[in-house]
Design an enzyme around this catalytic site. Structure first.
Site, short mmCIF file in Angstrom:
data_model
loop_
_atom_site.label_atom_id
_atom_site.label_comp_id
_atom_site.label_asym_id
_atom_site.label_seq_id
_atom_site.Cartn_x
_atom_site.Cartn_y
_atom_site.Cartn_z
N HIS A 82 73.65 -20.06 22.48
CA HIS A 82 74.39 -19.03 22.25
C HIS A 82 74.84 -18.17 23.27
O HIS A 82 74.07 -17.84 24.26
CB HIS A 82 73.70 -18.00 21.34
CG HIS A 82 74.77 -16.73 20.94
ND1 HIS A 82 75.72 -16.90 20.23
CD2 HIS A 82 74.57 -15.61 21.75
CE1 HIS A 82 76.11 -15.62 19.88
NE2 HIS A 82 75.64 -14.84 20.93
N ASP A 161 73.80 -8.65 8.28
CA ASP A 161 74.09 -8.44 9.74
C ASP A 161 75.57 -7.99 9.66
O ASP A 161 75.76 -6.93 10.35
CB ASP A 161 73.77 -9.61 10.74
CG ASP A 161 74.32 -9.49 12.00
OD1 ASP A 161 74.10 -8.54 12.51
OD2 ASP A 161 75.41 -10.45 12.11
N ARG A 168 77.95 -0.13 12.59
CA ARG A 168 77.50 0.25 13.87
C ARG A 168 78.77 0.39 14.60
O ARG A 168 78.87 1.40 15.44
CB ARG A 168 76.73 -1.00 14.37
CG ARG A 168 75.27 -1.06 14.02
CD ARG A 168 74.72 -2.21 14.72
NE ARG A 168 74.58 -2.68 15.76
CZ ARG A 168 74.70 -3.66 16.42
NH1 ARG A 168 74.70 -4.81 15.50
NH2 ARG A 168 74.90 -3.86 17.78
N SER A 183 71.03 -8.74 15.36
CA SER A 183 72.18 -9.27 14.91
C SER A 183 72.50 -10.51 15.49
O SER A 183 72.67 -11.54 14.80
CB SER A 183 73.24 -8.39 15.24
OG SER A 183 74.57 -8.92 15.19
N LYS A 187 71.71 -14.57 12.93
CA LYS A 187 72.58 -15.63 12.80
C LYS A 187 72.16 -16.99 13.29
O LYS A 187 72.48 -18.00 12.86
CB LYS A 187 74.11 -15.18 13.33
CG LYS A 187 74.43 -13.98 12.70
CD LYS A 187 76.06 -13.87 12.93
CE LYS A 187 76.42 -13.22 14.32
NZ LYS A 187 75.89 -12.09 14.61
#
Length: 433
Positions: A82, A161, A168, A183, A187
């Site tokens: 990621h 999320d 947010r 967050s 995922k």
């Protein structure tokens, strides 16, 4: 239990219990707790922070708020990557085939982009016929056969999320490290990988502008991963200038393929090899980073990774002839040079401004309903440390109009030119494991 008591406890600096965290996540997901109370709690978290245990519980509660993907039918140790996002970041198209070339399965769920350029899926759709929607069985079969598949997120992954992120965004609580880390990791954990390698960007084109904040985020995410049973490593990499020379969609795919064919785009190549090396070590295919790096570098030279990319594209319906002949990829109607106004050396490039210039051309989305133009983008001609003469091209705009004034101005302002060279920038600052 009352939500007001949970808010009060965090406001007063107390550690929230697992019961309290799950109460607020479940209640907000099911819409029994209103936005205004969750907003208050988010602001309390922003100011008071969260402990390691609280952050791990929050992340797991967000994972449990929706579906999780079962990758157990895939043979071998599944590794995911990621990136926290950057300009010109097309490493997935190099890293995935590199890791697949040594037999490690990469089952990647990706998203679309909102901002500078398209996301991974948008870029792949530059290839005619490429299919990102797959059934779970097709996805698993492709990974088992080709060791690589990239698909759109299916099911209802971490819905808590999604709701929290939207809140947010409008309550000035986006840049809370526990909330950012939770967050991202919720995922990734819901996507089912055994191990995760994180590319945490730092600099002008990154969400985290300072190395200190990037390191704090990296440490938080690695800790969450380990606390929740996943081997996790984070690399802190530079985003004070775009990665590689291409910013866009089809042109980024083109540059990634050229690297797979042996072209030496130094920063892109080095980062991709570093990420892939850590991924294969986590999968226990290699005993050390150095051993992994050596073999993966060979697989770039001998084109094994390129062949893995061709197989992956073909397996998902993409026109492989566009990979063999890169001129078939979508292109712009015009090429507009942005020329330097003075002599000197490039000492800084505001990566975010370059990204915005690409978005103005149509390479990205300002809103989620905008359509991506796969053929437009920017090709950098000069990067930090390079010498430049007045009248020489700093960049070329791949544009469908002859005078993209806003993009020209944005690119000119992004470059800083001075009389002294600073040399090359550091690419990888630190590895957190």
């Amino acid at each position: 239990m009352r939500m007001v008591d949970v808010i009060m406890n965090k406001r007063n600096g107390k550690q929230l219990t697992e019961e309290e965290i799950r109460f607020f996540i479940e209640g907000y997901t099911e819409e029994t707790i209103p936005d205004y109370q969750v907003s208050a709690l988010l602001m309390a978290i922003y100011y008071k922070g969260m402990t390691e245990k609280e952050t791990a519980v929050l992340t797991q509660a967000m994972v449990d708020s929706g579906d999780t993907i079962d990758l157990s039918p895939i043979v071998g140790s599944k590794v995911d990557k990621h990136s926290t996002g950057g300009v010109g970041d097309k490493t997935t198209f190099i890293v995935g085939p590199l890791v697949a070339s040594v037999g490690v399965p990469v089952a990647k769920m990706s998203g679309r982009g909102l901002g500078h350029t398209g996301g991974t899926l948008d870029k792949l759709e530059s290839i005619e016929g490429f299919k990102i929607e797959m059934t779970e069985q097709e996805f698993i079969d492709n990974v088992n056969k080709y060791k690589l598949a990239v698909a759109g997120q299916t099911g209802n992954l971490a819905p808590a999320d999604k709701k929290l992120y939207a809140l947010r965004d409008v309550t000035a609580t986006v840049d809370s490290i526990p909330l950012i880390a939770g967050s991202i990791m919720s995922k990734k954990l819901a996507s089912g990988a055994d191990s995760i390698v994180l590319d945490v960007k730092t600099g002008s084109g990154a969400f985290m502008k300072s190395i200190e904040n990037s390191e704090a985020l990296a440490k938080e995410m690695v800790t969450i991963g380990k606390n929740l049973g996943r081997n996790t490593v984070a690399i802190i990499s530079d985003m004070n200038q775009p990665l590689g020379f291409e910013i866009g969609n089809a042109n980024e795919v083109k540059e990634a393929v050229e690297v797979l064919q042996g072209k030496k785009v130094n920063d892109l190549r080095e980062l991709a090899l570093a990420l892939a090396s850590h991924m294969t070590v986590l999968a226990k295919t290699f005993a050390s980073y150095d051993e992994a790096y050596k073999v993966l570098e060979e697989n770039l030279e001998n084109r094994k990774a390129f062949e893995a990319f061709r197989s992956f594209v073909g397996a998902q319906g993409g026109d492989v002839s566009m990979i063999d002949d890169l001129t078939k990829l979508p292109s712009s109607k015009h090429q507009v040079e942005v020329k330097a106004e003075t002599d000197g050396y490039v000492t800084a490039i505001d990566a975010e401004s370059i990204g915005i210039a690409a978005m103005y051309l149509g390479a990205g989305r300002a809103t989620k309903d905008d359509k991506i133009n796969h053929g437009v983008g920017i090709t950098l001609k000069k990067k930090i440390g390079d010498e430049i003469k007045a009248g020489e091209a700093l960049a070329v705009l791949l544009s469908d109009t002859t005078s993209p004034t806003d993009s020209i101005e944005k690119v000119l302002n992004a470059y800083e030119i001075s009389s002294n060279s600073l040399g090359e920038k550091t690419l990888i600052y630190k590895v957190i494991q």
